[in-house]
Design a protein around this motif. Sequence first.
Motif, PDB file in Angstrom:
ATOM      1  N   ALA A 131       0.530  -1.054   0.254  1.00 15.68           N
ATOM      2  CA  ALA A 131       0.161  -0.333   0.468  1.00 15.68           C
ATOM      3  C   ALA A 131       1.021   1.180   0.261  1.00 15.68           C
ATOM      4  O   ALA A 131       1.582   1.225   0.364  1.00 15.68           O
ATOM      5  CB  ALA A 131      -1.056  -0.383   1.589  1.00 15.68           C
ATOM      6  N   SER A 184       0.879   5.762   0.217  1.00 15.55           N
ATOM      7  CA  SER A 184       0.510   7.109   0.209  1.00 15.55           C
ATOM      8  C   SER A 184       1.915   7.884  -0.067  1.00 15.55           C
ATOM      9  O   SER A 184       2.499   7.981   0.378  1.00 15.55           O
ATOM     10  CB  SER A 184      -0.230   7.135   1.518  1.00 15.55           C
ATOM     11  OG  SER A 184      -1.187   6.380   2.231  1.00 15.55           O
ATOM     12  N   ILE A 219      -2.214  10.100  -3.530  1.00 12.14           N
ATOM     13  CA  ILE A 219      -2.612   8.593  -3.580  1.00 12.14           C
ATOM     14  C   ILE A 219      -2.872   7.947  -1.955  1.00 12.14           C
ATOM     15  O   ILE A 219      -2.057   8.585  -1.143  1.00 12.14           O
ATOM     16  CB  ILE A 219      -1.038   7.788  -4.089  1.00 12.14           C
ATOM     17  CG1 ILE A 219      -1.164   8.022  -5.316  1.00 12.14           C
ATOM     18  CG2 ILE A 219      -1.396   6.651  -3.522  1.00 12.14           C
ATOM     19  CD1 ILE A 219       0.280   7.740  -5.625  1.00 12.14           C
ATOM     20  N   GLU A 220      -3.833   7.070  -1.942  1.00  6.96           N
ATOM     21  CA  GLU A 220      -4.091   6.687   0.333  1.00  6.96           C
ATOM     22  C   GLU A 220      -4.223   5.258   0.263  1.00  6.96           C
ATOM     23  O   GLU A 220      -5.433   5.190  -0.739  1.00  6.96           O
ATOM     24  CB  GLU A 220      -5.500   7.349   0.509  1.00  6.96           C
ATOM     25  CG  GLU A 220      -5.892   7.853   2.170  1.00  6.96           C
ATOM     26  CD  GLU A 220      -4.776   8.270   2.255  1.00  6.96           C
ATOM     27  OE1 GLU A 220      -4.269   8.358   3.844  1.00  6.96           O
ATOM     28  OE2 GLU A 220      -3.816   9.201   2.174  1.00  6.96           O
ATOM     29  N   GLU A 232      -3.084   2.742  -1.665  1.00  6.14           N
ATOM     30  CA  GLU A 232      -3.180   2.505  -3.203  1.00  6.14           C
ATOM     31  C   GLU A 232      -1.530   1.454  -3.133  1.00  6.14           C
ATOM     32  O   GLU A 232      -1.341   1.725  -3.131  1.00  6.14           O
ATOM     33  CB  GLU A 232      -3.521   3.272  -4.305  1.00  6.14           C
ATOM     34  CG  GLU A 232      -3.407   2.309  -5.570  1.00  6.14           C
ATOM     35  CD  GLU A 232      -2.934   3.661  -6.740  1.00  6.14           C
ATOM     36  OE1 GLU A 232      -3.073   2.745  -7.982  1.00  6.14           O
ATOM     37  OE2 GLU A 232      -3.733   4.721  -6.584  1.00  6.14           O
ATOM     38  N   MET A 268       0.177  -1.180  -4.604  1.00  2.26           N
ATOM     39  CA  MET A 268       1.058  -0.510  -6.590  1.00  2.26           C
ATOM     40  C   MET A 268       2.275  -1.698  -6.319  1.00  2.26           C
ATOM     41  O   MET A 268       2.389  -2.555  -5.215  1.00  2.26           O
ATOM     42  CB  MET A 268       1.371   1.036  -6.630  1.00  2.26           C
ATOM     43  CG  MET A 268       0.308   2.025  -6.236  1.00  2.26           C
ATOM     44  SD  MET A 268       1.273   3.641  -6.020  1.00  2.26           S
ATOM     45  CE  MET A 268       0.949   3.843  -8.057  1.00  2.26           C
ATOM     46  N   SER A 321       5.558   4.154   1.919  1.00  2.00           N
ATOM     47  CA  SER A 321       5.485   2.160   1.226  1.00  2.00           C
ATOM     48  C   SER A 321       5.727   1.508   2.086  1.00  2.00           C
ATOM     49  O   SER A 321       7.796   1.760   2.406  1.00  2.00           O
ATOM     50  CB  SER A 321       5.548   2.402  -0.055  1.00  2.00           C
ATOM     51  OG  SER A 321       5.320   1.327  -0.816  1.00  2.00           O
TER      52      SER A 321
END
Length: 66
Positions: free
Chosen positions: A2, A4, A19-20, A22, A24, A54
């Motif tokens: 995740a 942010s 981005i919160e 998400e 990736m 992250s």
Amino acid sequence: EAVSLTVFDVSGRVVRRLIEGEVMAPGPHAVEWDGRGEDGSAAAAGLYFTRIVSAGQVAAGRLVRL
């Protein structure tokens, strides 16, 4: 993992969450900020800070809006 990515003003207030949480894939990514705040209004010209989180790691950066 995740991810942010948040933009802050010089006072440390959140301007925009780009981005919160998400998920990736690993590797390079690009994110564009349209210069607007959470409420949709244009952010003032000036210095802003970014923070990306992250996998338990934090990175910070600076940007200037003209």
